[in-house]
Design a protein around this motif. Structure first.
Motif, PDB file in Angstrom:
ATOM      1  N   ASP A   1      17.353  -2.464  -2.079  1.00 16.70           N
ATOM      2  CA  ASP A   1      17.044  -1.376  -1.149  1.00 16.70           C
ATOM      3  C   ASP A   1      15.549  -1.027  -1.168  1.00 16.70           C
ATOM      4  O   ASP A   1      14.953  -0.759  -0.127  1.00 16.70           O
ATOM      5  N   GLU A   2      14.946  -1.029  -2.362  1.00 19.24           N
ATOM      6  CA  GLU A   2      13.520  -0.694  -2.466  1.00 19.24           C
ATOM      7  C   GLU A   2      12.668  -1.750  -1.773  1.00 19.24           C
ATOM      8  O   GLU A   2      11.678  -1.426  -1.113  1.00 19.24           O
ATOM      9  N   ASP A   3      13.045  -3.022  -1.932  1.00 23.40           N
ATOM     10  CA  ASP A   3      12.291  -4.093  -1.282  1.00 23.40           C
ATOM     11  C   ASP A   3      12.407  -4.009   0.235  1.00 23.40           C
ATOM     12  O   ASP A   3      11.439  -4.235   0.960  1.00 23.40           O
ATOM     13  N   VAL A   4      13.589  -3.672   0.717  1.00 26.38           N
ATOM     14  CA  VAL A   4      13.784  -3.529   2.168  1.00 26.38           C
ATOM     15  C   VAL A   4      12.954  -2.369   2.696  1.00 26.38           C
ATOM     16  O   VAL A   4      12.293  -2.465   3.746  1.00 26.38           O
ATOM     17  N   ALA A   5      12.944  -1.227   1.958  1.00 25.69           N
ATOM     18  CA  ALA A   5      12.156  -0.068   2.388  1.00 25.69           C
ATOM     19  C   ALA A   5      10.672  -0.383   2.384  1.00 25.69           C
ATOM     20  O   ALA A   5       9.937   0.017   3.294  1.00 25.69           O
ATOM     21  N   ALA A   6      10.204  -1.131   1.376  1.00 24.93           N
ATOM     22  CA  ALA A   6       8.792  -1.505   1.321  1.00 24.93           C
ATOM     23  C   ALA A   6       8.426  -2.419   2.475  1.00 24.93           C
ATOM     24  O   ALA A   6       7.349  -2.295   3.074  1.00 24.93           O
ATOM     25  N   TYR A   7       9.329  -3.343   2.823  1.00 18.64           N
ATOM     26  CA  TYR A   7       9.074  -4.247   3.949  1.00 18.64           C
ATOM     27  C   TYR A   7       8.982  -3.473   5.264  1.00 18.64           C
ATOM     28  O   TYR A   7       8.113  -3.718   6.085  1.00 18.64           O
ATOM     29  N   GLN A   8       9.898  -2.541   5.447  1.00 12.93           N
ATOM     30  CA  GLN A   8       9.883  -1.749   6.676  1.00 12.93           C
ATOM     31  C   GLN A   8       8.624  -0.898   6.778  1.00 12.93           C
ATOM     32  O   GLN A   8       8.060  -0.714   7.852  1.00 12.93           O
ATOM     33  N   LYS A   9       8.159  -0.370   5.635  1.00 11.12           N
ATOM     34  CA  LYS A   9       6.931   0.424   5.635  1.00 11.12           C
ATOM     35  C   LYS A   9       5.724  -0.443   5.987  1.00 11.12           C
ATOM     36  O   LYS A   9       4.867  -0.049   6.769  1.00 11.12           O
ATOM     37  N   ASP A  10       5.665  -1.648   5.410  1.00 17.53           N
ATOM     38  CA  ASP A  10       4.551  -2.547   5.702  1.00 17.53           C
ATOM     39  C   ASP A  10       4.576  -3.027   7.147  1.00 17.53           C
ATOM     40  O   ASP A  10       3.529  -3.349   7.720  1.00 17.53           O
TER      41      ASP A  10
ATOM     42  N   LEU B   1       5.011  -1.330   9.689  1.00 16.03           N
ATOM     43  CA  LEU B   1       4.347  -0.361  10.575  1.00 16.03           C
ATOM     44  C   LEU B   1       2.891  -0.729  10.828  1.00 16.03           C
ATOM     45  O   LEU B   1       2.323  -0.375  11.850  1.00 16.03           O
ATOM     46  N   THR B   2       2.265  -1.416   9.872  1.00 15.75           N
ATOM     47  CA  THR B   2       0.867  -1.853  10.027  1.00 15.75           C
ATOM     48  C   THR B   2       0.775  -3.349  10.244  1.00 15.75           C
ATOM     49  O   THR B   2      -0.289  -3.938  10.049  1.00 15.75           O
ATOM     50  N   GLY B   3       1.893  -3.979  10.627  1.00  9.24           N
ATOM     51  CA  GLY B   3       1.866  -5.412  10.865  1.00  9.24           C
ATOM     52  C   GLY B   3       1.680  -6.208   9.586  1.00  9.24           C
ATOM     53  O   GLY B   3       1.158  -7.323   9.617  1.00  9.24           O
ATOM     54  N   HIS B   4       2.070  -5.619   8.439  1.00  5.06           N
ATOM     55  CA  HIS B   4       1.927  -6.254   7.122  1.00  5.06           C
ATOM     56  C   HIS B   4       0.475  -6.571   6.795  1.00  5.06           C
ATOM     57  O   HIS B   4       0.187  -7.508   6.053  1.00  5.06           O
ATOM     58  N   ARG B   5      -0.437  -5.758   7.358  1.00  9.04           N
ATOM     59  CA  ARG B   5      -1.864  -5.896   7.030  1.00  9.04           C
ATOM     60  C   ARG B   5      -2.209  -4.917   5.924  1.00  9.04           C
ATOM     61  O   ARG B   5      -1.624  -3.834   5.830  1.00  9.04           O
ATOM     62  N   PRO B   6      -3.206  -5.246   5.082  1.00 12.75           N
ATOM     63  CA  PRO B   6      -3.581  -4.328   3.988  1.00 12.75           C
ATOM     64  C   PRO B   6      -4.209  -3.063   4.529  1.00 12.75           C
ATOM     65  O   PRO B   6      -4.929  -3.079   5.533  1.00 12.75           O
ATOM     66  N   THR B   7      -3.929  -1.937   3.886  1.00 15.89           N
ATOM     67  CA  THR B   7      -4.506  -0.654   4.267  1.00 15.89           C
ATOM     68  C   THR B   7      -5.101   0.004   3.040  1.00 15.89           C
ATOM     69  O   THR B   7      -4.829  -0.392   1.908  1.00 15.89           O
ATOM     70  N   TRP B   8      -5.928   1.031   3.268  1.00 18.31           N
ATOM     71  CA  TRP B   8      -6.564   1.755   2.178  1.00 18.31           C
ATOM     72  C   TRP B   8      -6.316   3.239   2.336  1.00 18.31           C
ATOM     73  O   TRP B   8      -6.169   3.754   3.446  1.00 18.31           O
TER      74      TRP B   8
END
Length: 207
Positions: free
Chosen positions: A75-84, A86-93
């Protein structure tokens, strides 16, 4: 156009030698035990992007019905994927920690330093403060002739504040009022001039 032209080579059923052109090899269905033609592509799954199975129409429907990209993920991995996503899996700061934010912090630190000890200030711009420009002096109001006469009547030079003008007016009224002189009215003209001078300055915005 000649019949043996190269333009006809692509549409001939038989080659010039009389041999039949071979058809490209058929992609069989990837479903175990199926011998049908694999005409439909289906993704192989996570971490195998760009790779596909080839199924017949029946098996691709069955495969898609049970396909789950997140299979095997917690579940945590799925939530992290869904969060990423939102930014197209690009790094953010985080705000203020990237290079631009660090540069702003350096500018703030530089501005906060006390430059009064080692910087020449011939025009007295900083006035000994920590890098801050001195506030401009308030403009001096030009005093007109009647205003100057009113200040002279109140025994002032014209640079006093409104509080000081009111205080001087009250003190002069106490001095020249008949009640303060045992009923002597010889100072009434002087008192009248003081009252008129004060009212004039008040109307002019000095107090």
């Amino acid at each position: 156009m000649k019949l043996d032209s190269k333009l006809f080579d692509g549409i001939r059923i038989k080659s010039a030698s009389g041999k039949t052109a071979q058809k490209p090899a058929t992609q069989l269905c990837s479903w175990a035990g199926c011998k049908a033609e694999g005409t439909h592509k289906a993704p192989k799954g996570r971490n195998r992007e760009g790779q596909f199975h080839h199924f017949c129409i029946d098996h691709v429907r069955l495969y898609n019905k049970n396909y789950n990209y997140f299979s095997g993920m917690g579940d945590e991995d799925v939530a992290a994927y869904q969060k990423d996503s939102l930014t197209g899996h690009r790094p953010t700061w985080t705000m203020g920690v990237n290079s631009a934010g660090e540069q702003r912090e350096r500018v703030k630190s530089h501005a906060a330093r006390d430059w009064s000890g080692g910087v020449q200030d011939p025009f007295d711009m900083f006035d000994g403060t920590a890098g801050r420009m001195k506030e401009p002096a308030k403009p001096v109001r030009h005093i007109k002739t009647l205003e100057r006469k009113s200040f002279d009547t109140l025994e002032l030079d014209g640079s006093e504040s409104s509080v000081e003008i009111k205080a001087r007016y009250k003190s002069l009224v106490k001095i020249y009022h008949p009640d303060a002189n045992g009923g002597d009215r010889s100072f009434e003209d002087k008192l009248r001039e003081i009252i008129q001078a004060y009212n004039f300055l008040k109307a002019a915005g000095f107090c």
